[in-house]
Every structure is written in structure tokens, then in C-alpha cells.
Design a protein around this motif. Structure first.
Motif, short mmCIF file in Angstrom:
data_model
loop_
_atom_site.label_atom_id
_atom_site.label_comp_id
_atom_site.label_asym_id
_atom_site.label_seq_id
_atom_site.Cartn_x
_atom_site.Cartn_y
_atom_site.Cartn_z
N ALA A 21 0.87 -1.18 0.00
CA ALA A 21 0.00 0.00 0.00
C ALA A 21 0.90 1.22 0.00
N THR A 25 -2.84 4.57 -2.84
CA THR A 25 -4.02 3.98 -2.21
C THR A 25 -4.30 4.51 -0.81
N THR A 26 -3.30 5.08 -0.16
CA THR A 26 -3.50 5.55 1.22
C THR A 26 -3.40 7.06 1.35
N GLY A 29 -1.09 8.97 4.17
CA GLY A 29 -1.23 8.27 5.45
C GLY A 29 -0.09 7.36 5.81
#
Length: 80
Positions: A21, A25-26, A29
């Protein structure tokens, strides 16, 4: 995502890091990598000023330095 699935980068004398990830996709974060680290290898000493680093050791042994502390971890260890 299955083991080994995701884009991979080979680095540091035979180590392999697979992105599970990332920013795509994050957002900002976090990034999650699956690492296959050859014996007596791994990243050089470094500091992340903008992020924490976490390890969950699936197999083998890992030595991690944090400041003056040296942690010798075995399979199943979680290091933050």
C-alpha cells in the motif's frame, strides 16, 4: 494482497521490497512494504523525520537499532 503481490523494487545487495500500500491507495497516510531481506543485509542506519517505522517479522531474525537501543527480534515480533 497475496504474499509477493504488488510492485517490487530490488535494493541493498539482494533485498526485495514489495509495495503493498502506498500513496496511491492511502494518500499521505502511510506506506506498507513487504521485505525479503538477505542474511546480514538490510537498510543502512537512517532516520525518518516525517514518519514512524514499524516491523512485523514473519520469519527469521532481525536486528534493529533505535537511538542507543538495539533490538534483536525473532519470528512473530512486532517493533514500533
Amino acid at each position: 494482497m497475496a504474499p509477493g503481490e504488488g510492485p517490487s523494487v530490488w535494493a541493498l545487495q539482494g533485498d526485495k521490497y514489495t509495495v503493498k500500500a502506498g500513496k496511491g491507495t492511502t494518500g499521505p497516510g502511510f506506506t506498507l512494504l513487504e521485505g525479503e531481506i538477505a542474511p546480514d543485509n538490510g537498510p543502512p542506519m537512517h532516520i525518518h523525520n516525517d514518519a514512524d517505522e514499524i516491523f512485523y517479522l514473519l520469519d527469521g531474525e532481525l536486528t534493529v537499532a533505535s537511538g542507543d537501543e538495539v533490538i534483536k527480534a525473532e519470528s512473530g515480533a512486532f517493533i514500533f
